[in-house]
Design a protein around this motif. Structure first.
Motif, short mmCIF file in Angstrom:
data_model
loop_
_atom_site.label_atom_id
_atom_site.label_comp_id
_atom_site.label_asym_id
_atom_site.label_seq_id
_atom_site.Cartn_x
_atom_site.Cartn_y
_atom_site.Cartn_z
N ASP A 8 -4.57 0.58 6.58
CA ASP A 8 -3.76 1.15 7.74
C ASP A 8 -2.56 2.15 7.15
O ASP A 8 -1.84 2.53 7.86
CB ASP A 8 -2.93 -0.31 8.05
N THR A 9 -2.71 2.41 5.79
CA THR A 9 -1.69 3.11 5.25
C THR A 9 -1.86 4.50 4.60
O THR A 9 -1.36 5.45 4.87
CB THR A 9 -0.78 2.29 4.22
N LEU A 10 -2.94 4.33 3.81
CA LEU A 10 -3.41 5.40 2.99
C LEU A 10 -3.95 6.73 3.71
O LEU A 10 -4.80 6.49 4.59
CB LEU A 10 -4.53 4.99 1.94
N PRO A 41 0.79 -1.36 0.11
CA PRO A 41 0.03 0.02 0.01
C PRO A 41 0.84 1.07 0.00
O PRO A 41 1.81 1.16 0.31
CB PRO A 41 -0.91 -0.03 1.33
N TYR A 42 0.24 2.32 -0.32
CA TYR A 42 0.83 3.80 -0.26
C TYR A 42 0.21 4.60 0.58
O TYR A 42 -1.06 4.57 0.79
CB TYR A 42 0.84 4.14 -1.64
N ARG A 43 0.82 5.73 1.13
CA ARG A 43 0.40 6.78 1.75
C ARG A 43 -0.38 7.68 0.93
O ARG A 43 -1.35 8.36 1.64
CB ARG A 43 1.47 7.37 2.62
N THR A 44 0.01 7.83 -0.07
CA THR A 44 -0.42 8.79 -1.21
C THR A 44 -0.79 8.36 -2.60
O THR A 44 0.19 7.45 -2.84
CB THR A 44 0.44 10.15 -1.02
N ILE A 101 -14.70 7.15 4.15
CA ILE A 101 -15.13 8.27 4.78
C ILE A 101 -14.19 9.47 4.84
O ILE A 101 -14.44 10.48 4.53
CB ILE A 101 -15.67 7.94 6.10
N GLY A 102 -12.96 8.94 5.29
CA GLY A 102 -11.79 10.10 5.53
C GLY A 102 -11.02 10.18 4.21
O GLY A 102 -10.55 11.49 4.31
N VAL A 103 -10.99 9.42 3.46
CA VAL A 103 -9.88 9.63 2.15
C VAL A 103 -10.65 9.86 0.81
O VAL A 103 -10.42 10.78 0.14
CB VAL A 103 -8.81 8.63 1.82
N PHE A 104 -11.66 9.06 0.61
CA PHE A 104 -12.26 8.96 -0.61
C PHE A 104 -13.41 10.05 -0.82
O PHE A 104 -13.81 10.87 -1.66
CB PHE A 104 -12.66 7.55 -1.20
N LEU A 105 -14.41 9.98 0.21
CA LEU A 105 -15.60 10.66 0.12
C LEU A 105 -15.40 12.05 0.13
O LEU A 105 -16.16 12.87 -0.50
CB LEU A 105 -16.67 10.19 1.31
#
Length: 375
Positions: A126-128, A74-77, A175-179
């Motif tokens: 856990d990462t993004l 996975p990637y953080r960004t 909810i926190g990254v995509f929406l």
């Protein structure tokens, strides 16, 4: 006697309220497939029923659908463009693997696929942390977010080993990254070609179902029907001819937008709402127009389109770019209009005959000959 009548009235009121509450409940799993749908698909696999089975074999043999798939991230960004554009193909492949392994779990009952799908979702949860505010951020949220939500919906309601903690992490990522990216797209005055709006809405509706959020669900339906955006049923397809807002741009994007609109309709249909019939089956008309032209008919009508942004109103001829290159979006829509409803779609059927069985596509549910062969 009065007390007895009051008791009866109270009982009736409770019964009516219970029925209303039941009517408001979402069907789970239910983004594109219900449990009944998956039971049908499992039988197709076991009985090797054609033409669906040939499409299933394409799914089974896709490396992204393998339970031994090796993650890139996975990637953080993650981003499609800008500084982190190098993550584009890698993360898209990871999310496709989560999506396809979730399907394989349901149609084979092999838990290794569920484990692989969950492994990918949890690793990214856990990462993004970030989708940067680049030009393509809404496309990323819509295209990749859909795969994540679809897989999460399946695992939540069918894979017993998944824990509340794992689900909560995945929910937090959605909810926190995509929406927020999609919400920002909705808040911004229309500025894009129509495929953007429909792509974001298919994911927003899917997330609404996963989150049991009736307000979000209604917002997605309202966008599809009424938004001041090129990506609505009324603004993307001509009422008179079926011409697509992007027909003067190229044929690939026209099909991309149509595929997203169909996905929205199928999501709603599985929840008991008929968007397919909106504006006198306008979606059917759009598919027939695109199929007819891409099959080689040069007589389709074309007029310079006046789009809602005013930015894409200079195409004076229908585009030949991508003509005849069909993407796997036709089985889903044909299944509804022709199989469920008995409505003719002759040009769409000719496309299906040409490309069946449907294979993989990075940006669409795909494998439609198999996945949309049920009720």
């Amino acid at each position: 006697m009065t007390a007895f009548k009051n008791k009866i009235l109270l009982t009736c009121l409770i019964f009516v309220l219970a029925l209303n509450a039941k009517a408001q409940n979402f069907i789970h799993p239910g983004v594109l497939h219900t449990r009944e749908d998956f039971d049908h698909l499992y039988r197709v696999v076991q009985q090797k029923t054609e033409p669906g089975y040939s499409s299933y074999l394409l799914l089974k043999n896709n490396l992204r659908a393998s339970a031994s798939y090796k993650m890139n991230g996975p990637y953080r960004t993650i981003s499609r463009d800008g500084e982190y554009a190098w993550t584009k193909t890698k993360m898209e492949t990871d999310f496709s693997a989560a999506y396809l392994n979730a399907i394989m779990w349901m149609v084979t009952k092999d838990a290794a696929h569920a484990q692989k799908s969950l492994q990918i979702l949890e690793a990214y949860a856990d990462t993004l942390t970030t989708i940067p505010a680049t030009n393509d951020a809404p496309l990323l949220a819509g295209l990749e977010g859909f795969k994540i939500v679809y897989a999460a919906e399946i695992l939540k309601y069918t894979y017993k080993p998944i824990t509340p903690a794992q689900l909560q992490k995945i929910k937090k990522m959605i909810i926190g990254v995509f929406l927020p990216v999609i919400d920002n797209f909705y808040k911004t005055p229309a500025y894009t070609n129509g495929n953007w709006g429909s792509i974001n809405t298919k994911t927003y509706m899917a997330a609404a179902i996963f989150l049991d959020n009736r307000q979000m669900y209604k917002k997605a339906i309202d966008f599809y029907n009424n938004a001041n955006d090129n990506g609505t049923i009324k603004n993307y397809i001509s009422a008179t001819t079926g011409q697509i807002q992007e027909s003067g741009r190229d044929q690939g994007h026209s099909q991309l937008g149509l595929g997203a609109l169909t996905t929205i309709c199928e999501e709603a249909y599985k929840q008991g709402d008929d968007l397919y019939s909106a504006l006198d089956n306008r979606l059917l008309k759009g598919f027939e127009y695109v199929a007819r032209y891409n099959l080689g008919d040069d007589s389709v009508p074309f007029t310079t389109w006046k789009d809602v942004t005013g930015k894409y109103s200079e195409w004076t001829v229908i585009s030949t770019q991508g003509r005849g290159k069909f993407i796997p979006i036709y089985e889903m829509v044909y299944h509804h209009y022709a199989i469920r409803k008995g409505l003719p779609m002759p040009y769409t059927f000719k496309v299906i005959e040409k490309i069946r069985p449907e294979d993989f596509d990075r940006d669409q549910p795909a494998f439609g000959t198999f996945l949309f062969s049920g009720k």
